[in-house]
Design a protein around this motif. Structure first.
Motif, PDB file in Angstrom:
ATOM      1  N   GLY A 145      26.916  -2.801  -2.039  1.00 23.25           N
ATOM      2  CA  GLY A 145      26.221  -1.556  -1.735  1.00 23.25           C
ATOM      3  C   GLY A 145      25.383  -1.003  -2.874  1.00 23.25           C
ATOM      4  O   GLY A 145      24.982   0.161  -2.830  1.00 23.25           O
ATOM      5  N   ALA A 146      25.085  -1.777  -3.881  1.00 25.50           N
ATOM      6  CA  ALA A 146      24.310  -1.311  -5.035  1.00 25.50           C
ATOM      7  C   ALA A 146      22.832  -1.626  -4.848  1.00 25.50           C
ATOM      8  O   ALA A 146      22.465  -2.668  -4.288  1.00 25.50           O
ATOM      9  N   ALA A 147      21.975  -0.709  -5.322  1.00 27.15           N
ATOM     10  CA  ALA A 147      20.533  -0.909  -5.181  1.00 27.15           C
ATOM     11  C   ALA A 147      19.787  -0.081  -6.223  1.00 27.15           C
ATOM     12  O   ALA A 147      20.326   0.874  -6.776  1.00 27.15           O
ATOM     13  N   VAL A 148      18.541  -0.457  -6.450  1.00 22.20           N
ATOM     14  CA  VAL A 148      17.674   0.220  -7.421  1.00 22.20           C
ATOM     15  C   VAL A 148      16.530   0.891  -6.686  1.00 22.20           C
ATOM     16  O   VAL A 148      15.815   0.252  -5.912  1.00 22.20           O
ATOM     17  N   LEU A 149      16.359   2.184  -6.931  1.00 23.09           N
ATOM     18  CA  LEU A 149      15.230   2.935  -6.379  1.00 23.09           C
ATOM     19  C   LEU A 149      14.005   2.734  -7.271  1.00 23.09           C
ATOM     20  O   LEU A 149      14.087   2.892  -8.490  1.00 23.09           O
ATOM     21  N   LEU A 150      12.875   2.388  -6.658  1.00 27.58           N
ATOM     22  CA  LEU A 150      11.614   2.321  -7.389  1.00 27.58           C
ATOM     23  C   LEU A 150      10.992   3.705  -7.343  1.00 27.58           C
ATOM     24  O   LEU A 150      10.607   4.188  -6.276  1.00 27.58           O
ATOM     25  N   ARG A 151      10.873   4.359  -8.518  1.00 29.66           N
ATOM     26  CA  ARG A 151      10.422   5.751  -8.551  1.00 29.66           C
ATOM     27  C   ARG A 151       8.923   5.904  -8.818  1.00 29.66           C
ATOM     28  O   ARG A 151       8.280   6.770  -8.243  1.00 29.66           O
ATOM     29  N   SER A 152       8.375   5.097  -9.724  1.00 26.74           N
ATOM     30  CA  SER A 152       6.961   5.275 -10.076  1.00 26.74           C
ATOM     31  C   SER A 152       6.325   3.944 -10.458  1.00 26.74           C
ATOM     32  O   SER A 152       6.987   3.071 -11.033  1.00 26.74           O
ATOM     33  N   LEU A 153       5.033   3.843 -10.145  1.00 26.15           N
ATOM     34  CA  LEU A 153       4.240   2.673 -10.501  1.00 26.15           C
ATOM     35  C   LEU A 153       3.001   3.109 -11.276  1.00 26.15           C
ATOM     36  O   LEU A 153       2.478   4.206 -11.074  1.00 26.15           O
ATOM     37  N   GLU A 154       2.538   2.227 -12.131  1.00 24.33           N
ATOM     38  CA  GLU A 154       1.219   2.371 -12.757  1.00 24.33           C
ATOM     39  C   GLU A 154       0.243   1.527 -11.940  1.00 24.33           C
ATOM     40  O   GLU A 154       0.326   0.301 -11.950  1.00 24.33           O
ATOM     41  N   PRO A 155      -0.683   2.143 -11.210  1.00 26.40           N
ATOM     42  CA  PRO A 155      -1.604   1.369 -10.363  1.00 26.40           C
ATOM     43  C   PRO A 155      -2.479   0.434 -11.195  1.00 26.40           C
ATOM     44  O   PRO A 155      -3.017   0.838 -12.223  1.00 26.40           O
ATOM     45  N   LEU A 156      -2.613  -0.795 -10.712  1.00 22.26           N
ATOM     46  CA  LEU A 156      -3.393  -1.790 -11.445  1.00 22.26           C
ATOM     47  C   LEU A 156      -4.593  -2.284 -10.656  1.00 22.26           C
ATOM     48  O   LEU A 156      -5.684  -2.449 -11.206  1.00 22.26           O
ATOM     49  N   GLN A 157      -4.407  -2.530  -9.374  1.00 27.38           N
ATOM     50  CA  GLN A 157      -5.481  -3.075  -8.533  1.00 27.38           C
ATOM     51  C   GLN A 157      -5.433  -2.416  -7.164  1.00 27.38           C
ATOM     52  O   GLN A 157      -4.356  -2.140  -6.636  1.00 27.38           O
ATOM     53  N   GLY A 158      -6.610  -2.175  -6.595  1.00 27.22           N
ATOM     54  CA  GLY A 158      -6.682  -1.587  -5.259  1.00 27.22           C
ATOM     55  C   GLY A 158      -6.526  -0.079  -5.263  1.00 27.22           C
ATOM     56  O   GLY A 158      -6.042   0.497  -4.285  1.00 27.22           O
ATOM     57  N   LEU A 159      -6.958   0.583  -6.325  1.00 27.29           N
ATOM     58  CA  LEU A 159      -6.756   2.032  -6.442  1.00 27.29           C
ATOM     59  C   LEU A 159      -7.499   2.810  -5.363  1.00 27.29           C
ATOM     60  O   LEU A 159      -7.002   3.828  -4.877  1.00 27.29           O
ATOM     61  N   ASP A 160      -8.683   2.348  -4.970  1.00 24.32           N
ATOM     62  CA  ASP A 160      -9.424   3.052  -3.929  1.00 24.32           C
ATOM     63  C   ASP A 160      -8.671   3.008  -2.602  1.00 24.32           C
ATOM     64  O   ASP A 160      -8.625   4.002  -1.865  1.00 24.32           O
ATOM     65  N   ALA A 161      -8.076   1.856  -2.299  1.00 20.53           N
ATOM     66  CA  ALA A 161      -7.283   1.738  -1.067  1.00 20.53           C
ATOM     67  C   ALA A 161      -6.047   2.631  -1.144  1.00 20.53           C
ATOM     68  O   ALA A 161      -5.688   3.298  -0.173  1.00 20.53           O
ATOM     69  N   MET A 162      -5.393   2.649  -2.300  1.00 21.91           N
ATOM     70  CA  MET A 162      -4.223   3.524  -2.471  1.00 21.91           C
ATOM     71  C   MET A 162      -4.607   4.985  -2.241  1.00 21.91           C
ATOM     72  O   MET A 162      -3.878   5.740  -1.602  1.00 21.91           O
ATOM     73  N   ARG A 163      -5.756   5.359  -2.767  1.00 20.91           N
ATOM     74  CA  ARG A 163      -6.215   6.750  -2.651  1.00 20.91           C
ATOM     75  C   ARG A 163      -6.440   7.120  -1.180  1.00 20.91           C
ATOM     76  O   ARG A 163      -6.070   8.209  -0.733  1.00 20.91           O
ATOM     77  N   GLU A 164      -7.043   6.213  -0.412  1.00 19.73           N
ATOM     78  CA  GLU A 164      -7.274   6.474   1.004  1.00 19.73           C
ATOM     79  C   GLU A 164      -5.959   6.535   1.784  1.00 19.73           C
ATOM     80  O   GLU A 164      -5.798   7.362   2.686  1.00 19.73           O
ATOM     81  N   LEU A 165      -5.027   5.663   1.449  1.00 15.56           N
ATOM     82  CA  LEU A 165      -3.735   5.666   2.137  1.00 15.56           C
ATOM     83  C   LEU A 165      -2.959   6.934   1.848  1.00 15.56           C
ATOM     84  O   LEU A 165      -2.305   7.505   2.725  1.00 15.56           O
ATOM     85  N   ARG A 166      -3.023   7.412   0.593  1.00 16.56           N
ATOM     86  CA  ARG A 166      -2.370   8.678   0.250  1.00 16.56           C
ATOM     87  C   ARG A 166      -3.024   9.831   1.015  1.00 16.56           C
ATOM     88  O   ARG A 166      -2.338  10.708   1.549  1.00 16.56           O
ATOM     89  N   ARG A 167      -4.347   9.822   1.076  1.00 16.06           N
ATOM     90  CA  ARG A 167      -5.058  10.900   1.758  1.00 16.06           C
ATOM     91  C   ARG A 167      -4.721  10.898   3.253  1.00 16.06           C
ATOM     92  O   ARG A 167      -4.520  11.958   3.858  1.00 16.06           O
ATOM     93  N   ALA A 168      -4.644   9.718   3.856  1.00 12.46           N
ATOM     94  CA  ALA A 168      -4.359   9.627   5.288  1.00 12.46           C
ATOM     95  C   ALA A 168      -2.957  10.099   5.631  1.00 12.46           C
ATOM     96  O   ALA A 168      -2.696  10.538   6.752  1.00 12.46           O
TER      97      ALA A 168
END
Length: 273
Positions: A145-168
């Motif tokens: 039952g153990a797991a690791v939560l991914l809390r934050s990323l440093e964006p490297l590639q595809g930032l424009d797509a990430m921005r649109e997905l966040r906005r949507a």
């Protein structure tokens, strides 16, 4: 393939996919005339990604705390339905130790339909919903039952797509998000990478839409801050255990523990530049 035929093929692939939550946003991205298709990258982006090794089962098969630390500096890759890839460097994690951990969804060793992925083999994604709206992504490790939560990323590639997905994914119109705002929190990174419950119980070593590759310039112990987890409420001693780990000095981290960083500096632990 001529440009027009290639664009039509991309749009057709998007329209035929029913599991991706921000289809309209992706269609809008693909229809922007004159858009720059080249990736936006940082010094950590591995240009030879087609030949880069994917992290395999033996990497994920670690005790939970070890895995949470080992994730720092590694790269999460998400392949969108149109074939483009989003890349992000992991800069913040939290460890949830299973049955003994009062803040874990698997506390007491209880297995439910919701948390089944936490009991599956290391490297399995556990994606759950909070507040009935947002998603968080975890990766199973060694330990029942153990797991690791991914809390934050440093964006490297595809930032424009990430921005649109966040906005949507947000209801009200907002200002254009800055790079450091795209993935600086567990639900934000899921929005930016198009992660929802459809990714629950997927295997990071086998899935065609999401995986991890080794990062460059992996951090040393002096670069990692170990501090308390965020937003776990009244869990007694477990609320105070240093089970959140982040890259010291990284501006993409969600919450910085200045007191702990001062203590590290007083002990002579200077972060690497």
């Amino acid at each position: 393939m001529p440009r027009k035929r290639k664009l039509l093929a991309q749009l057709s692939a998007l329209e035929s996919n029913t599991s991706f939550p921000q289809i309209d946003a992706l269609e809008k991205l693909n229809s922007i005339p004159g858009a720059d298709p080249s990736p936006k990258s940082s010094k950590y982006f591995m240009t030879e990604k087609k030949n880069s090794p994917q992290l395999q089962a033996d990497f994920f098969n670690q005790p939970c705390v070890n895995l949470a630390k080992s994730f720092l500096g590694q790269i999460l890759v998400r392949k969108l339905p149109d074939g483009r890839e989003l890349w992000g460097r992991i800069v913040e994690t939290e460890a949830y130790l299973g049955g003994e951990d009062e803040a874990s969804h698997s506390k007491g060793g209880k297995q439910t339909q919701r948390n089944t992925a936490m009991f599956m083999k290391p490297g399995t994604l556990y994606v759950y919903q909070i507040y009935g709206i947002y998603f968080c992504m975890n990766v199973s490790s060694q330990g029942e039952g153990a797991a690791v939560l991914l809390r934050s990323l440093e964006p490297l590639q595809g930032l424009d797509a990430m921005r649109e997905l966040r906005r949507a994914s947000r209801k009200a119109p907002t200002k254009l998000l800055k790079d450091w705002q795209l993935c600086n929190g567990p639900s934000k990174l899921c929005q930016a990478f198009g992660i929802d419950r459809a990714f629950d119980q997927r295997d990071l070593t086998q899935d065609a839409a999401i995986w991890m590759v080794p990062g460059q310039d992996l951090p040393g112990e002096q670069d990692v801050v170990a501090t308390t987890r965020i937003g776990i409420g009244n869990r007694g001693e477990w609320a105070q255990k240093p089970l959140r780990f982040y890259l010291r000095g990284n501006k993409f981290v969600s919450v910085v523990d200045k007191k702990m960083e001062r203590e590290m500096a007083a002990r002579g632990h200077s972060p690497c530049s």
